[in-house]
Write an enzyme that holds these catalytic residues in place. Structure first.
Site, PDB file in Angstrom:
ATOM      1  N   ASP A  82      47.818  41.846  43.196  1.00  0.00           N
ATOM      2  CA  ASP A  82      48.291  42.458  41.954  1.00  0.00           C
ATOM      3  C   ASP A  82      47.275  43.482  41.473  1.00  0.00           C
ATOM      4  OD1 ASP A  82      46.335  40.585  41.306  1.00  0.00           O
ATOM      5  OD2 ASP A  82      47.707  39.250  40.253  1.00  0.00           O
ATOM      6  N   ASP A  94      49.316  29.334  32.322  1.00  0.00           N
ATOM      7  CA  ASP A  94      50.760  29.285  32.070  1.00  0.00           C
ATOM      8  C   ASP A  94      51.571  29.114  33.354  1.00  0.00           C
ATOM      9  OD1 ASP A  94      50.453  31.757  33.238  1.00  0.00           O
ATOM     10  OD2 ASP A  94      51.201  32.926  31.535  1.00  0.00           O
ATOM     11  N   HIS A 127      51.361  31.020  36.090  1.00  0.00           N
ATOM     12  CA  HIS A 127      51.671  32.238  36.847  1.00  0.00           C
ATOM     13  C   HIS A 127      50.952  32.256  38.197  1.00  0.00           C
ATOM     14  CE1 HIS A 127      48.212  34.656  34.732  1.00  0.00           C
ATOM     15  NE2 HIS A 127      47.786  34.214  35.888  1.00  0.00           N
ATOM     16  N   GLU A 162      54.586  36.096  35.468  1.00  0.00           N
ATOM     17  CA  GLU A 162      54.499  35.256  34.281  1.00  0.00           C
ATOM     18  C   GLU A 162      55.726  34.342  34.197  1.00  0.00           C
ATOM     19  OE1 GLU A 162      51.742  35.078  32.968  1.00  0.00           O
ATOM     20  OE2 GLU A 162      50.941  36.915  32.096  1.00  0.00           O
TER      21      GLU A 162
HETATM   22  P1  PGA Z   1      41.252  32.507  37.038  1.00  0.00           P
HETATM   23  O1  PGA Z   1      42.666  33.262  37.080  1.00  0.00           O
HETATM   24  O2  PGA Z   1      40.960  32.144  38.451  1.00  0.00           O
HETATM   25  O3  PGA Z   1      40.283  33.518  36.521  1.00  0.00           O
HETATM   26  O4  PGA Z   1      41.440  31.326  36.167  1.00  0.00           O
HETATM   27  C1  PGA Z   1      43.697  32.680  37.809  1.00  0.00           C
HETATM   28  C2  PGA Z   1      44.959  33.510  37.681  1.00  0.00           C
HETATM   29  O5  PGA Z   1      45.204  34.065  36.600  1.00  0.00           O
HETATM   30  O6  PGA Z   1      45.715  33.590  38.655  1.00  0.00           O
END
Ligand code: PGA
Length: 261
Positions: free
Chosen positions: A67, A136, A138, A143
């Protein structure tokens, strides 16, 4: 899906780095799908250690981005292209020529998304896709309530994700872009092996919904249940809400080591 509960983030990193090294020994030009965020860093550290010790040579590996923020110039230190160059390609000694990713500054964002899906297909598809998970649920930047069949496209970040990511922008949420390009859930599911790493108590609810909840767009990571080769690696804290934790421990402890993950 296979769930592997590890004592801590470093052990999870080691386990996944070994799976990547094994893949690269067998297929030196494998296409590795990589993720940003804090969670994957132990994977990249462990893989870099293996490269330095001569256990694996990733010079021919290819790397694909998951992404990207829309509107951040590629050279911005927090564009995911910059982050991946700094944290993955340079430490591993993989040339940027072996890297593919979407263009977050393209004037026609939709065309850039479609071009990236075509580039992934033309590259032969992702062999191993490393994923983090949002609080959340995702994956990538899909999302909650993203279509489970979605392709690479533009998405709007939730406030929660912008709050979570503000730490990369001097703690200033105003600097966190609102829009991103993300591989769709349908795109992600085309990778041959999906490996999701989650660490820390903050991910425990999202992990439980992913592994033991229904397949539902409200928890995008639950789409991993539809994939024939998905591995969820969690530390004890991220596993703390799993009802079947003992079962997962038992089955992994009895697995022959040669099988890997
Ligand atoms: P993080 O992010 O590893 O910084 O917790 C994970 C994500 O948003 O996929």
């Amino acid at each position: 899906m296979e769930v592997v509960i590890v004592p801590d983030a470093a052990s999870g990193g080691e386990l996944i780095a070994e799976a990547m090294a094994r893949l690269l020994r067998h297929t030196p030009d494998a296409l590795l799908g990589v993720a940003t965020g804090s969670t994957p860093l132990p994977v990249y550290r462990a893989l870099t250690a293996k490269v330095r010790s001569g256990a694996v040579d990733p010079a021919h590996a290819r790397v694909a981005q998951l992404d990207e923020y829309v509107g951040l110039p590629a050279e911005h230190p927090e564009s995911y292209r910059s982050v991946l160059r700094r944290e993955v390609l340079e430490p591993l000694g993989i040339p940027m020529d072996n890297f593919i990713g979407p263009d977050g500054t393209a004037p026609d964002v939709q065309a850039a998304c479609e071009a990236y899906d075509r580039a992934l297909a033309e590259a032969g598809g992702v062999d191993l896709q490393l994923l983090g998970i949002g609080t959340d649920g995702h994956i990538g930047f899909n999302e909650p309530c993203s279509s489970l069949a979605s392709r690479t496209r533009i998405k709007t970040l939730t406030e929660q994700t912008r709050v979570d990511n503000a730490r990369f922008f001097d703690g200033d949420i105003e600097q966190v872009p609102h829009h991103v390009i993300t591989q769709g859930i349908g795109t992600i599911l085309e990778a041959r092996h999906l490996v999701l790493l989650a660490t820390g108590e903050g991910k425990a609810d999202a992990v439980a919904a992913t592994v033991e909840g229904p397949v539902a767009a409200v928890c995008p990571a639950s789409a991993l249940q539809l994939h024939p080769h998905a591995t969820v690696v969690v530390d004890e804290a991220a596993a703390s809400e799993l009802k079947l934790a003992d079962y997962f421990r038992h089955t992994y402890a009895d697995k022959p080591e040669w099988q890997g993950i």
